[in-house]
Design an enzyme around this catalytic site. Structure first.
Site, PDB file in Angstrom:
ATOM      1  N   VAL A   1      -0.626  -3.111 -16.062  1.00 51.19           N
ATOM      2  CA  VAL A   1      -0.051  -4.457 -15.976  1.00 51.19           C
ATOM      3  C   VAL A   1      -1.031  -5.413 -15.301  1.00 51.19           C
ATOM      4  O   VAL A   1      -1.388  -6.456 -15.843  1.00 51.19           O
ATOM      5  CB  VAL A   1       1.283  -4.457 -15.197  1.00 51.19           C
ATOM      6  CG1 VAL A   1       1.871  -5.862 -15.156  1.00 51.19           C
ATOM      7  CG2 VAL A   1       2.278  -3.470 -15.804  1.00 51.19           C
TER       8      VAL A   1
ATOM      9  N   SER B   1       0.872 -10.439  -8.532  1.00 49.79           N
ATOM     10  CA  SER B   1       2.312 -10.588  -8.323  1.00 49.79           C
ATOM     11  C   SER B   1       2.986 -11.342  -9.460  1.00 49.79           C
ATOM     12  O   SER B   1       4.152 -11.105  -9.771  1.00 49.79           O
ATOM     13  CB  SER B   1       2.569 -11.314  -6.997  1.00 49.79           C
ATOM     14  OG  SER B   1       2.089 -10.540  -5.908  1.00 49.79           O
TER      15      SER B   1
ATOM     16  N   ILE C   1      -5.881  -0.416 -12.031  1.00 51.53           N
ATOM     17  CA  ILE C   1      -4.947   0.413 -12.777  1.00 51.53           C
ATOM     18  C   ILE C   1      -5.048   1.864 -12.304  1.00 51.53           C
ATOM     19  O   ILE C   1      -6.092   2.505 -12.419  1.00 51.53           O
ATOM     20  CB  ILE C   1      -5.205   0.312 -14.293  1.00 51.53           C
ATOM     21  CG1 ILE C   1      -5.147  -1.150 -14.737  1.00 51.53           C
ATOM     22  CG2 ILE C   1      -4.217   1.176 -15.045  1.00 51.53           C
ATOM     23  CD1 ILE C   1      -3.853  -1.861 -14.394  1.00 51.53           C
TER      24      ILE C   1
ATOM     25  N   GLN D   1       8.785   6.460  29.426  1.00 52.33           N
ATOM     26  CA  GLN D   1       9.717   5.612  28.690  1.00 52.33           C
ATOM     27  C   GLN D   1       9.036   4.805  27.584  1.00 52.33           C
ATOM     28  O   GLN D   1       9.608   4.635  26.500  1.00 52.33           O
ATOM     29  CB  GLN D   1      10.441   4.668  29.655  1.00 52.33           C
ATOM     30  CG  GLN D   1      11.595   3.919  29.007  1.00 52.33           C
ATOM     31  CD  GLN D   1      12.324   3.045  30.000  1.00 52.33           C
ATOM     32  OE1 GLN D   1      11.820   1.985  30.383  1.00 52.33           O
ATOM     33  NE2 GLN D   1      13.494   3.491  30.446  1.00 52.33           N
TER      34      GLN D   1
ATOM     35  N   LEU E   1      -0.932   8.799  19.832  1.00 48.65           N
ATOM     36  CA  LEU E   1      -2.023   9.754  20.010  1.00 48.65           C
ATOM     37  C   LEU E   1      -3.206   9.160  20.771  1.00 48.65           C
ATOM     38  O   LEU E   1      -4.119   9.893  21.178  1.00 48.65           O
ATOM     39  CB  LEU E   1      -2.506  10.282  18.661  1.00 48.65           C
ATOM     40  CG  LEU E   1      -1.809  11.557  18.144  1.00 48.65           C
ATOM     41  CD1 LEU E   1      -0.355  11.285  17.800  1.00 48.65           C
ATOM     42  CD2 LEU E   1      -2.540  12.122  16.930  1.00 48.65           C
TER      43      LEU E   1
ATOM     44  N   GLY F   1      -6.620   7.764  21.773  1.00 45.44           N
ATOM     45  CA  GLY F   1      -7.965   7.938  21.226  1.00 45.44           C
ATOM     46  C   GLY F   1      -8.014   8.950  20.104  1.00 45.44           C
ATOM     47  O   GLY F   1      -8.745   8.769  19.120  1.00 45.44           O
TER      48      GLY F   1
ATOM     49  N   GLU G   1       3.260  -2.930  -6.646  1.00 50.04           N
ATOM     50  CA  GLU G   1       4.558  -3.192  -7.279  1.00 50.04           C
ATOM     51  C   GLU G   1       5.254  -4.425  -6.688  1.00 50.04           C
ATOM     52  O   GLU G   1       6.482  -4.509  -6.658  1.00 50.04           O
ATOM     53  CB  GLU G   1       5.486  -1.971  -7.148  1.00 50.04           C
ATOM     54  CG  GLU G   1       4.969  -0.721  -7.832  1.00 50.04           C
ATOM     55  CD  GLU G   1       5.123  -0.765  -9.342  1.00 50.04           C
ATOM     56  OE1 GLU G   1       5.972  -1.517  -9.841  1.00 50.04           O
ATOM     57  OE2 GLU G   1       4.381  -0.049 -10.026  1.00 50.04           O
TER      58      GLU G   1
ATOM     59  N   THR H   1       4.077  -7.579  -3.581  1.00 45.87           N
ATOM     60  CA  THR H   1       3.805  -7.653  -2.145  1.00 45.87           C
ATOM     61  C   THR H   1       5.096  -7.901  -1.359  1.00 45.87           C
ATOM     62  O   THR H   1       6.139  -8.248  -1.918  1.00 45.87           O
ATOM     63  CB  THR H   1       2.828  -8.796  -1.845  1.00 45.87           C
ATOM     64  OG1 THR H   1       3.464 -10.043  -2.201  1.00 45.87           O
ATOM     65  CG2 THR H   1       1.533  -8.646  -2.641  1.00 45.87           C
TER      66      THR H   1
END
Length: 385
Positions: free
Chosen positions: A133, A140, A165, A287, A346, A348, A371, A373
């Site tokens: 497409v 878009s 594609i 926390q 995580l 570094g 498909e 934005t």
């Protein structure tokens, strides 16, 4: 990998079996290969494609009468897509890509076309397929495509160019959207079936991407490529309507894919936080980290439930254009947040290629673009008000 909250939507025995199959395949086959596939950059992981084909994953969504698994409902496709994409987002999307090809064929094709083009996709030696497409000047705004299909004798001559594609050059079968009447804008768009070896069809070099590298993307060039009448999908001008219908399905399924990578990121960060010690205790007991993980878990559940809602509406034959857009918008932005949050948790090590979360962060970005934005999803939702 955690269990899905299937108690909210009771599953049949067949659905449970396909979920278990794909969960095991994601754990045992996809996840161990994901980093190498990402590093290879522009190489299609044919080994995984063939393994998936042998156990029926690449054709599970095709109708039984054409040899497929018979899971034609969107809800089951979402269950499978999420599980595969917990293993790896790009590979999961690749393994289900024949479903994206099949959707417009099922929406617009004759029984003869469906049998001829879908039956080869159901076996263990299934070819890869592609949906064409997007163009260099048309992303878009799908109605603005400039590739033309000019009537000639008993068929059409395709001329123009497609860009970005998925599976282009790797796939053997294509659905191509072109203008048979450029003056009629969206009402002039028609869909065509095309084979890779058609004279006048050529491909560009693989495009180097930020993420989801399991799916190789190329440009496609058409120079008087002949397509017979028998390979036109539906009547002239029906292509855009068929495309919008398939967008509702594909956006919902991509919502499940985005939920999968978000879930992977949450689970990985949660498990890491339980073992990583800082200031004399696991970081999950701090926390700031615990609240971030709580946000991740909440967003994953939201994305999944919105995706399931859109799927259930589609399966009930109800309009779900806004719901599909909401599912994709929510899930894609959830994937972006959760993968970022996993890297942050995580620290570094999250920035290191020794751990998968940095790849997932790169992979997730595409879900906010492909498909339609996030901006287009908000436009679709607002128009539905």
């Amino acid at each position: 990998m955690s269990e899905l909250p299937a108690e909210l939507v009771p599953l049949t025995v067949d659905q449970r079996d396909i979920v278990e199959l794909t969960r095991a395949f994601a754990r045992d086959e996809i996840r161990p290969r994901a980093r190498a596939v990402d590093e290879a950059d522009v190489e299609t992981p044919w080994d995984l494609w063939r393994k998936a084909a042998k156990v029926g994953i690449t054709g599970f969504m095709l109708p039984e009468e054409y040899g497929g698994g018979g899971f034609t409902d969107v809800f089951t496709q979402c269950l499978v897509q999420e599980e595969l994409c917990v293993g790896d987002l790009g590979i999961g999307n690749l393994l289900c890509s024949n479903g994206f090809f099949a959707d417009p064929l099922l929406a617009l094709g004759t029984e003869e076309q469906q049998r001829a083009w879908l039956t080869p996709l159901a076996g263990p030696e299934t070819p890869m397929t592609s949906l064409a497409v997007t163009e260099p000047g048309s992303g878009s705004d799908a109605a603005s495509i400039s590739t033309t299909a000019t009537r000639t004798g008993a068929g059409y001559l395709l001329n123009g160019q497609k860009a970005w594609i998925s599976n282009a050059g790797e796939a053997e079968q294509y659905v191509v959207f072109a203008k048979t009447d450029p003056a009629r804008l969206s009402r002039g768009v028609t869909a065509f079936l095309l084979r890779k070896d058609t004279a006048g069809v050529s491909f560009g070099e693989p495009m180097r991407k930020m993420g989801q590298r399991a799916i190789v993307c190329r440009e496609i060039f058409f120079s008087d490529a002949f397509v017979p009448d028998s390979d036109r999908l539906g009547a002239e001008g029906q292509g855009f309507h068929g495309l919008m219908r398939t967008f509702d399905i594909s956006r919902t399924v991509l919502g499940a894919a985005a939920t999968g990578v978000a879930r992977a990121a949450y689970e990985y960060a949660r498990d890491y936080a339980k073992t990583r010690q800082q200031f004399g205790k696991p970081v999950i007991e701090h926390q700031a980290v615990a609240f971030r993980l709580a946000d991740m878990r909440t967003r994953v559940e939201q994305a999944r439930l919105m995706t399931w809602r859109a799927a259930k509406r589609l399966d009930a034959g109800l309009d779900a254009t806004a719901e599909a857009a909401m599912a994709k918008l929510t899930a894609s932005e959830t994937a972006a947040y959760c993968t970022w949050a996993a890297v942050q948790t995580l620290g570094g090590w999250g920035y290191s290629r020794e751990y998968p979360v940095e790849q997932w962060m790169r992979d997730a970005k595409l879900e906010e673009i492909e498909e339609g934005t996030s901006d287009i999803m908000r436009l679709v939702i607002s128009r539905g008000m």
